[in-house]
Design an enzyme around this catalytic site. Structure first.
Site, PDB file in Angstrom:
ATOM      1  CG  ASP A  53     -23.208  27.971  21.078  1.00 31.07           C
ATOM      2  OD1 ASP A  53     -23.345  26.763  21.339  1.00 31.07           O
ATOM      3  OD2 ASP A  53     -24.153  28.740  20.804  1.00 31.07           O
ATOM      4  CG  ASP A  72     -29.094  27.866  21.220  1.00 31.31           C
ATOM      5  OD1 ASP A  72     -28.247  28.717  20.897  1.00 31.31           O
ATOM      6  OD2 ASP A  72     -28.834  26.867  21.922  1.00 31.31           O
ATOM      7  CG  MET A 111     -21.629  30.224  15.884  1.00 33.40           C
ATOM      8  SD  MET A 111     -22.572  29.815  17.369  1.00 33.40           S
ATOM      9  CE  MET A 111     -23.073  28.120  17.046  1.00 33.40           C
ATOM     10  CB  SER A 166     -27.432  25.192  24.875  1.00 34.25           C
ATOM     11  OG  SER A 166     -28.526  25.196  23.965  1.00 34.25           O
ATOM     12  CG  MET A 178     -28.394  31.105  15.722  1.00 30.70           C
ATOM     13  SD  MET A 178     -28.292  29.436  16.394  1.00 30.70           S
ATOM     14  CE  MET A 178     -29.067  29.718  17.979  1.00 30.70           C
ATOM     15  CG  HIS A 222     -26.838  32.064  19.884  1.00 32.08           C
ATOM     16  ND1 HIS A 222     -26.302  30.809  19.697  1.00 32.08           N
ATOM     17  CD2 HIS A 222     -26.536  32.764  18.757  1.00 32.08           C
ATOM     18  CE1 HIS A 222     -25.696  30.759  18.537  1.00 32.08           C
ATOM     19  NE2 HIS A 222     -25.832  31.921  17.928  1.00 32.08           N
ATOM     20  N   GLY A 279     -28.119  21.114  18.127  1.00 35.45           N
ATOM     21  CA  GLY A 279     -27.254  20.646  19.199  1.00 35.45           C
ATOM     22  C   GLY A 279     -26.605  19.325  18.782  1.00 35.45           C
ATOM     23  N   GLY A 323     -20.429  21.788  20.472  1.00 32.53           N
ATOM     24  CA  GLY A 323     -19.537  20.635  20.635  1.00 32.53           C
ATOM     25  C   GLY A 323     -18.579  20.741  21.806  1.00 32.53           C
ATOM     26  CG  HIS A 367     -26.610  29.603  25.103  1.00 32.84           C
ATOM     27  ND1 HIS A 367     -25.883  30.722  24.755  1.00 32.84           N
ATOM     28  CD2 HIS A 367     -26.878  28.973  23.942  1.00 32.84           C
ATOM     29  CE1 HIS A 367     -25.717  30.761  23.451  1.00 32.84           C
ATOM     30  NE2 HIS A 367     -26.321  29.706  22.910  1.00 32.84           N
ATOM     31  CG  MET A 384     -32.250  28.178  16.205  1.00 28.98           C
ATOM     32  SD  MET A 384     -31.739  26.497  15.865  1.00 28.98           S
ATOM     33  CE  MET A 384     -30.494  26.247  17.148  1.00 28.98           C
TER      34      MET A 384
HETATM   35  C1  DX5 Z   1     -26.260  25.558  17.927  1.00 29.63           C
HETATM   36  C2  DX5 Z   1     -26.568  26.251  19.223  1.00 29.63           C
HETATM   37  C3  DX5 Z   1     -25.879  25.683  20.404  1.00 29.63           C
HETATM   38  C4  DX5 Z   1     -26.198  24.250  20.694  1.00 29.63           C
HETATM   39  C5  DX5 Z   1     -25.049  23.688  21.462  1.00 29.63           C
HETATM   40  O1  DX5 Z   1     -26.811  26.303  16.897  1.00 29.63           O
HETATM   41  O2  DX5 Z   1     -26.187  27.617  19.129  1.00 29.63           O
HETATM   42  O3  DX5 Z   1     -26.102  26.507  21.546  1.00 29.63           O
HETATM   43  O4  DX5 Z   1     -27.374  24.067  21.412  1.00 29.63           O
HETATM   44  O5  DX5 Z   1     -25.268  22.328  21.661  1.00 29.63           O
HETATM   45  P1  DX5 Z   1     -24.076  21.294  21.837  1.00 29.63           P
HETATM   46  O6  DX5 Z   1     -23.331  21.703  23.057  1.00 29.63           O
HETATM   47  O7  DX5 Z   1     -24.748  20.004  21.949  1.00 29.63           O
HETATM   48  O8  DX5 Z   1     -23.193  21.405  20.588  1.00 29.63           O
HETATM   49 ZN    ZN Z   2     -26.219  28.898  20.949  1.00 30.29          ZN
END
Ligand code: DX5
Ligand code: ZN
Length: 213
Positions: free
Chosen positions: A173, A33, A135, A6, A66, A64, A142, A175, A31, A35
Site C-alpha cells: 500500500d 483508510d 506499507m 483506496s 491507522m 486498514h 495518498g 505509491g 480499500h 485514520m
Molecule cells: C496511506 C493509505 C493508502 C493511500 C494510498 O496512508 O494507507 O491506502 O490512500 O494512496 P496512493 O496509492 O495514492 O499512495
Molecule cells: Zn491504506
C-alpha cells in the site's frame, strides 16, 4: 494480482458513484483508510460513512486501521462485515489477542507494517493471519512517493510465509502504479492498494485497474 483501490483518493462529494465505478471497473477489494488523527497526522472516515460505502460496494471491504486503540475501532467496524481488518503492529501491545478477536467476529485478520518495520518482527504471527500489509509510504496520506525498500521486505516476508503459512497474502500500500507493479509481482506480492493511480488516471478507473492487473 488482486487490486484494492483506496477510496481515500475518491471524490467524497460523489462517494457512492466513485465506489460503484471501481466495483464495476473490476477491482477485487474496496480499500478503506481509517485514520484517527493520533496514530497518523490525518483524520478520515468512521463507521457512518463506511456503512454508506458498504451499501453501494459490490466487492468486499478491506479496512486498514491507522489508529490508536485498535480494539475499539474493530468493534466499531465489525458490524459492517468487512472481508479484512488490518491493524498496525507498531500500535498494538497484544497483537495475537487482537487477531483472535477479529477472527472471532468472522472477519479475516491482517497485520500492517510501517516502512521501517522488518517482516521478521511478525514471524510468529504469520500463522494466525490471512494477510500482511506492507506499507510502501508513511501512512497518513495518498499521493506519496513509493519507497522501493518494500520490494526487499516483500521478498523476505514471502520466505517467512512459505515457512509459516503459505496461504497468507502479501498486500502493498502506497505509491503503487504501472511503474512498479511488475517489480511487486516479482517480489511475491498478491494484492496492491492504489489510490491516486486509480482515481486520477486520465483514462478512468477501469483502465487503471486493468493496467495493474
Ligand atoms: C496511506 C493509505 C493508502 C493511500 C494510498 O496512508 O494507507 O491506502 O490512500 O494512496 P496512493 O496509492 O495514492 O499512495
Ligand atoms: Zn491504506
Amino acid at each position: 494480482m488482486l487490486v484494492a483501490p483506496s477510496i481515500l483518493s475518491a471524490d467524497f462529494g460523489n462517494l457512492a458513484d466513485d465506489v460503484r465505478a471501481i466495483c464495476e471497473g473490476g477491482c477485487d477489494l474496496v480499500h478503506v483508510d481509517v485514520m484517527d488523527g493520533h496514530f497518523v497526522p490525518n483524520l478520515t472516515i468512521g463507521p457512518v460513512v463506511v456503512s454508506a460505502v458498504a451499501k453501494v460496494a459490490t466487492k468486499p471491504l478491506d479496512i486498514h486501521l491507522m489508529v490508536e486503540n485498535n480494539s475499539f475501532f474493530v468493534d466499531l467496524f465489525a458490524p459492517l462485515k468487512p472481508e479484512f481488518i488490518s491493524f498496525h503492529i507498531e500500535e498494538e501491545k497484544h497483537p495475537h489477542r487482537l487477531i483472535q478477536k477479529i477472527r472471532g467476529l468472522g472477519i479475516r485478520p491482517a497485520i500492517t507494517l510501517n516502512p521501517h518495520t522488518p517482516p521478521e518482527a511478525i514471524e510468529f504471527l504469520i500463522a494466525d493471519v490471512d494477510m500482511v500489509l506492507l506499507m510502501s509510504v508513511n501512512p497518513g496520506f495518498g499521493g506519496q512517493k513509493f519507497i522501493a525498500s518494500v520490494l526487499e521486505r516483500a521478498t523476505r516476508l514471502k520466505a517467512l510465509i512459505m515457512k509459516r503459512n503459505p496461504n497468507c497474502l502479501i498486500e502493498v500500500d502506497g505509491g503503487v502504479s504501472d511503474a512498479n507493479i511488475e517489480a511487486l509481482a516479482d517480489a511475491g506480492v498478491d494484492v496492491v492498494v492504489a489510490g491516486s493511480f486509480v482515481y486520477k488516471h486520465p483514462k478512468g478507473v477501469a483502465v487503471a485497474i486493468g493496467a495493474l492487473k
